[in-house]
Design a protein around this motif. Structure first.
Motif, short mmCIF file in Angstrom:
data_model
loop_
_atom_site.label_atom_id
_atom_site.label_comp_id
_atom_site.label_asym_id
_atom_site.label_seq_id
_atom_site.Cartn_x
_atom_site.Cartn_y
_atom_site.Cartn_z
N ASP A 195 31.53 33.02 41.29
CA ASP A 195 32.30 32.36 40.24
C ASP A 195 32.58 33.36 39.12
O ASP A 195 31.76 34.24 38.82
CB ASP A 195 31.50 31.18 39.65
N GLY A 196 33.75 33.22 38.50
CA GLY A 196 34.09 34.06 37.35
C GLY A 196 34.58 35.45 37.70
O GLY A 196 34.86 36.25 36.80
N ALA A 197 34.71 35.76 38.99
CA ALA A 197 35.16 37.10 39.40
C ALA A 197 36.65 37.29 39.12
O ALA A 197 37.42 36.33 39.00
CB ALA A 197 34.88 37.31 40.88
N THR A 198 37.05 38.55 39.03
CA THR A 198 38.47 38.91 39.01
C THR A 198 38.88 39.26 40.43
O THR A 198 38.23 40.07 41.09
CB THR A 198 38.72 40.12 38.09
N LEU A 199 39.98 38.67 40.88
CA LEU A 199 40.35 38.72 42.29
C LEU A 199 41.67 39.45 42.48
O LEU A 199 42.64 39.21 41.76
CB LEU A 199 40.47 37.28 42.80
N GLN A 200 41.71 40.35 43.46
CA GLN A 200 42.96 40.99 43.90
C GLN A 200 43.04 40.84 45.40
O GLN A 200 42.17 41.32 46.13
CB GLN A 200 42.98 42.47 43.51
N GLY A 283 32.43 41.32 31.88
CA GLY A 283 31.71 40.17 32.38
C GLY A 283 32.30 39.53 33.63
O GLY A 283 31.77 38.53 34.12
N SER A 284 33.38 40.10 34.15
CA SER A 284 34.03 39.54 35.33
C SER A 284 34.13 40.62 36.41
O SER A 284 34.98 41.51 36.32
CB SER A 284 35.43 39.03 34.98
N PRO A 285 33.26 40.59 37.43
CA PRO A 285 33.30 41.64 38.46
C PRO A 285 34.63 41.66 39.19
O PRO A 285 35.16 40.61 39.59
CB PRO A 285 32.15 41.26 39.39
N PHE A 286 35.18 42.84 39.35
CA PHE A 286 36.48 43.02 39.99
C PHE A 286 36.29 43.10 41.50
O PHE A 286 35.64 44.02 42.00
CB PHE A 286 37.13 44.31 39.47
N ARG A 326 34.57 50.81 39.48
CA ARG A 326 34.20 51.02 38.07
C ARG A 326 33.60 49.77 37.44
O ARG A 326 32.99 49.82 36.38
CB ARG A 326 35.42 51.43 37.23
N SER A 327 33.81 48.64 38.09
CA SER A 327 33.43 47.36 37.53
C SER A 327 31.96 47.04 37.82
O SER A 327 31.50 47.23 38.96
CB SER A 327 34.32 46.27 38.13
N VAL A 328 31.25 46.54 36.83
CA VAL A 328 29.87 46.12 37.03
C VAL A 328 29.86 44.91 37.96
O VAL A 328 30.44 43.87 37.64
CB VAL A 328 29.19 45.77 35.69
N GLY A 329 29.25 45.07 39.12
CA GLY A 329 29.21 43.99 40.09
C GLY A 329 30.45 43.89 40.95
O GLY A 329 30.52 43.01 41.83
#
Length: 402
Positions: A195-200, A283-286, A326-329
């Motif tokens: 939940d809360g992730a950034t999605l591509q 705060g949003s893992p890519f 580069r993204s945390v998580g």
């Protein structure tokens, strides 16, 4: 009217940049074809196209370049009629801005002007924007079907020459239902996305399947080069963050008429340039989820060549993978079926024989097939080879490990 406009603005030797997807001006492309018979040494650069005119009688006098082997331009690249310049999307924008890739004239499709005289690029914010700022002249087709969207990419009427006014339906690429294998791959991918992730995820059967598998998530954000019909479905399922400004951004929307109608009524999706799409959200893992034609036991990805035919694109895969790392998580995820559609050839190979590598072995974190996930982070070559071979088609594993 438009043919005379092009005759007035085009000069021998001009390099003409044409908008892609829904920003491609279909009428002006036909006018360009006509002008090429009269004006020497014209070259057109066009990316992902859904315009059938490129499959028809393209004049021999017109040179054609592209960054991809997809859509209508694909047939031209495969027979060598269109020359491929292998740009990642970030590189393409930079090359136009620096004039390394010349853009003398731009042809694009825009919305009718708003009250302040600005035309929107609609469902597009990509290389044509950079080209428009360096070109000698921007020639536009104003299409009543192009909506004004949430985007910084707007051109004032004083910046363009209007050559056509139309009411032409936007080109569609309706989604095809995913098959069983894509659905199984998508379920494996979904296990990695919190939940809360950034999605591509892009567009296509596998992207649709991944989005469907994520409908029970909450607070998802979108940073994607292309968005398809899966986006409204995620919104309707309650999976998308609707509270944060600019939670969802894309460069292109490509899909059905229903998608375009939905986006025209909603401001949930904004349109942004490629460099903005790889800016991380704290705060949003890519989670960058891409596919390929084949991957080898070292973790190298080929997303462009099928044999010696150019059928894909480097596109934004590497840009997104590196943003994810580069993204945390965050995770750089390669997802693909383990075998081709006939199930007689493995898409996991010992070594990419063609030598054409889209993403390097150091750019990928996870490789997913319908048989599971291979985590290749911090693995030596022997260990990653074992892990990747373990998710190959069972009928092919022996050949990969012998």
């Amino acid at each position: 009217m438009s043919e005379s406009v092009l005759a007035d603005v085009l000069r021998p030797g001009d390099r003409v940049v044409v908008g892609q997807a829904t920003s491609e001006p279909v009428g002006l492309v036909q006018d360009l074809f006509a002008a090429a018979a009269q004006i020497d040494d014209l070259t057109a650069f066009c990316g992902f196209s859904l315009n059938p005119a490129w499959k028809g009688a393209v004049p021999d006098a017109l040179g054609i370049t592209t960054y991809c082997g997809l859509g209508s331009i694909g047939a031209l690249t495969r027979r060598g009629r269109a020359k491929v310049i292998p740009f990642a999307m970030s590189q393409l924008s930079s090359a136009l801005a620096a004039r390394t890739l010349p853009a003398d004239v731009v042809l694009l499709q825009v919305s009718p002007a708003d009250a302040d005289g600005y035309h929107s690029l609609g469902f597009a914010a990509d290389y044509v924007w950079e080209a428009a700022h360096v070109a000698r002249v921007v020639v536009a087709e104003v299409n009543a079907r192009v909506p004004i969207t949430r985007s910084p990419c707007r051109l004032h009427r004083s910046q363009i020459v209007i050559a056509r006014v139309s009411n032409t339906p936007l080109p569609e690429a309706p989604p095809e239902p995913p098959g069983e294998v894509q659905t199984r791959v998508a379920r494996e991918v979904a296990k990695l996305v919190p939940d809360g992730a950034t999605l591509q995820i892009g567009i296509g059967k596998l992207s649709d399947a991944v989005a469907h598998a994520l409908q029970d998530r909450r607070g998802l954000k979108i940073r994607s080069g292309m968005v398809g019909d899966w986006f409204p479905a995620l919104v309707d399922a309650g999976a998308i963050d609707t509270a944060s400004p600019d939670a969802c951004l894309a460069s292109l929307a490509v899909g059905s008429g229903a998608l375009y109608d939905w986006l025209g009524r909603s401001d949930r999706l904004g349109f942004a340039l490629p460099e903005q799409l790889v800016a991380l959200i704290p705060g949003s893992p890519f989670m960058a989820i891409n596919s390929g034609i084949e991957v080898d036991l070292r973790g190298q990805v080929n997303a462009e060549f099928l044999g010696d035919r150019y059928v894909g694109a480097s596109s934004g895969q590497t840009d997104y993978f590196r943003a994810a790392r580069r993204s945390v998580g965050g995770l750089a995820i390669l997802a693909l079926p383990s075998a081709n559609e006939r199930s007689d050839e493995s898409r996991i190979v010992r070594r990419i024989a063609s030598g054409f590598v889209t993403s390097a072995q150091s750019d990928v974190d996870m490789i997913i097939t319908e048989h599971g996930a291979a985590d290749i982070r911090a693995t030596d070559f022997d260990e990653r080879s074992r892990r990747i071979a373990a998710i190959a088609d069972p009928r092919q594993r022996g050949a990969l490990t012998s």
